[in-house]
Write an enzyme that holds these catalytic residues in place. Structure first.
Site, PDB file in Angstrom:
ATOM      1  N   HIS A   1       0.651  -1.104  -0.021  1.00  0.00           N
ATOM      2  CA  HIS A   1       0.125  -0.075  -0.102  1.00  0.00           C
ATOM      3  C   HIS A   1       0.906   1.104  -0.057  1.00  0.00           C
ATOM      4  CE1 HIS A   1      -3.633   2.108   1.647  1.00  0.00           C
ATOM      5  NE2 HIS A   1      -3.231   3.065   1.139  1.00  0.00           N
TER       6      HIS A   1
ATOM      7  N   GLU B   1     -11.582   4.506   6.988  1.00  0.00           N
ATOM      8  CA  GLU B   1     -10.350   5.615   7.051  1.00  0.00           C
ATOM      9  C   GLU B   1     -10.479   6.526   8.090  1.00  0.00           C
ATOM     10  OE1 GLU B   1      -9.143   6.907   3.380  1.00  0.00           O
ATOM     11  OE2 GLU B   1      -7.153   7.255   4.131  1.00  0.00           O
TER      12      GLU B   1
HETATM   13  P1  IMP Z   1      -1.354   9.126  -6.851  1.00  0.00           P
HETATM   14  O1  IMP Z   1      -2.681   8.300  -6.881  1.00  0.00           O
HETATM   15  O2  IMP Z   1      -0.079   8.728  -7.137  1.00  0.00           O
HETATM   16  O3  IMP Z   1      -1.547  10.528  -7.812  1.00  0.00           O
HETATM   17  O4  IMP Z   1      -0.918   9.592  -5.222  1.00  0.00           O
HETATM   18  C1  IMP Z   1      -1.432  10.520  -4.487  1.00  0.00           C
HETATM   19  C2  IMP Z   1      -3.143  10.075  -4.279  1.00  0.00           C
HETATM   20  O5  IMP Z   1      -3.218   9.083  -3.470  1.00  0.00           O
HETATM   21  C3  IMP Z   1      -3.850  11.389  -3.612  1.00  0.00           C
HETATM   22  O6  IMP Z   1      -4.118  12.438  -4.305  1.00  0.00           O
HETATM   23  C4  IMP Z   1      -4.914  10.673  -2.943  1.00  0.00           C
HETATM   24  O7  IMP Z   1      -6.091  10.473  -3.849  1.00  0.00           O
HETATM   25  C5  IMP Z   1      -4.399   9.162  -2.721  1.00  0.00           C
HETATM   26  N1  IMP Z   1      -4.015   8.867  -1.308  1.00  0.00           N
HETATM   27  C6  IMP Z   1      -2.732   8.937  -0.727  1.00  0.00           C
HETATM   28  N2  IMP Z   1      -2.838   8.642   0.706  1.00  0.00           N
HETATM   29  C7  IMP Z   1      -4.207   8.507   0.831  1.00  0.00           C
HETATM   30  C8  IMP Z   1      -4.851   8.026   1.964  1.00  0.00           C
HETATM   31  O8  IMP Z   1      -4.286   7.706   3.096  1.00  0.00           O
HETATM   32  N3  IMP Z   1      -6.236   7.743   1.802  1.00  0.00           N
HETATM   33  C9  IMP Z   1      -6.764   7.950   0.846  1.00  0.00           C
HETATM   34  N4  IMP Z   1      -6.088   8.345  -0.348  1.00  0.00           N
HETATM   35  C10 IMP Z   1      -4.931   8.515  -0.503  1.00  0.00           C
HETATM   36 ZN    ZN Z   2      -3.743   4.942   1.150  1.00  0.00          ZN
END
Ligand code: IMP
Ligand code: ZN
Length: 340
Positions: A19, A207
């Site tokens: 994750h 969450e």
């Molecule tokens: P990406 O999908 O590679 O752009 O990574 C960043 C995105 O992951 C963020 O904009 C969130 O939508 C999602 N994200 C990262 N951490 C969390 C979390 O702890 N909960 C929910 N969504 C997360």
């Molecule tokens: Zn996450």
């Protein structure tokens, strides 16, 4: 592993990370390097990442965390060069931390200003992964994320991309995003389609209090996830169902503590409740670039706060193998590497 164990001992432990969000895993130093490159070319009017996210600042909460991406990190990582540079850096950092298997996840993003489509975004990351896998002991697969804010149409596009690239190391789907927004019930047909295509599914689950109503949690279970992430605010009847199904759990200690998603600190984390139940656990970093705790450090924290010795820590690291989305051959490779 033992009371005197150092972070090096945990780095030496072969580990599986299931994750990790790509954009949240980019180190501040790497973001700074991208910023410098753009500054040299006169392409950036954003603040220096080391000012925006000072080294040592980890106290992002659910209100400040999500805007960090939409208003800052995405504006910096907005062309192919930056996407390649940051993806390679993330892969190197995970490898240096002693990972032998990684499931990286990302939300397909279109960037019209750079002529990048969602398909092109996914292809670019897959190409970085392909090149990295060719010379590394750490094998990486990609999970594509649906953002809770998405419409059904956008979510269905993510499913289509996952099906299209499944033979090129896309191994599953994720549902993520700000838990205070969105109605997850709109995604029903997208998840149905994912199942029809035998895609593996992981879901951010319970969450925050807003995303933990019985209605939402039972609906998410109807989507038949193989794994669930965070699993914080879970009522007893839902916990029972999770145990009955033996779902894989992705537990993110430091993220939950820093973002104040749990009450108390490390020793109060719900890892203590889930440990030894029917569900395999994968300790996970979530966003190491933001919360600053490597997977080695997550294992160290667990050993310290829950009194786990070497044997138990190795056993815990091996538990994650059973819930990877990467297939039986990969599981066998990992079982051999993580036999101790
Ligand atoms: P990406 O999908 O590679 O752009 O990574 C960043 C995105 O992951 C963020 O904009 C969130 O939508 C999602 N994200 C990262 N951490 C969390 C979390 O702890 N909960 C929910 N969504 C997360
Ligand atoms: Zn996450």
């Amino acid at each position: 592993m033992e009371p005197q164990s150092t972070i090096q001992d945990f780095r030496a432990l072969p580990k599986v990370e299931l994750h990790a969000h790509l954009s949240g895993s980019i180190s501040r130093e790497c973001l700074h390097e991208v910023w410098l490159q753009k500054k040299d070319r006169g392409e950036v009017d954003l603040a220096d990442p080391l000012e925006e996210m000072p080294i040592g600042k980890f106290d992002y909460n659910l209100e400040t965390f999500f805007p960090l991406f939409s208003t800052y990190i995405y504006s910096l990582c907005n062309d192919l060069e930056a996407i390649r540079y940051t993806t390679n850096s993330v892969l190197r950092d995970f490898e240096a931390d002693g990972l032998v298997y990684l499931e990286l996840r990302t939300t397909p993003r279109e960037i019209p200003s750079a002529g990048i489509t969602k398909d092109g975004y996914v292809q670019t990351i897959l190409e970085c992964i392909r090149q990295f896998n060719a010379h590394s002991k750490m094998k990486t697969n990609l999970i594509l994320s649906i953002d809770r804010r998405n419409t059904l149409e956008v979510a269905s596009e993510v499913v289509e991309l996952a099906v299209k690239y499944r033979s090129q190391r896309v191994c599953g789907l994720d549902l993520c995003g700000d838990p205070s927004v969105g109605d997850i019930s709109v995604f029903e047909t997208a998840f149905l389609k994912a199942h029809e295509n035998n895609l593996k599914i992981t879901i951010h689950f319970a969450e925050a209090p807003q995303s933990s109503t019985p209605k939402e949690l039972w609906k998410l279970l109807e989507y038949n996830p193989d794994r669930i992430g965070h699993v914080i605010n879970v009522p007893d009847d839902v916990k029972e169902e999770i145990c009955r199904r033996r779902l894989g759990l992705e537990l993110c200690l430091s993220c939950n503590v820093h973002a104040k998603m749990i009450t108390g600190t490390y020793g109060d984390h719900h890892f203590g409740w889930w440990k030894g139940k029917a569900c395999p656990i994968a300790l996970s970093t979530d966003d190491v670039g933001v919360f600053g705790s490597t997977l080695s450090n997550e294992y160290k924290l667990i050993a310290e706060h829950f009194g786990l010795g070497r044997k138990e820590i190795c056993g815990l690291a091996r538990e994650a193998i059973e819930i990877i989305f990467g297939g039986e051959e990969e599981k066998d490779r990992l079982r051999e590497m993580m036999w101790e």
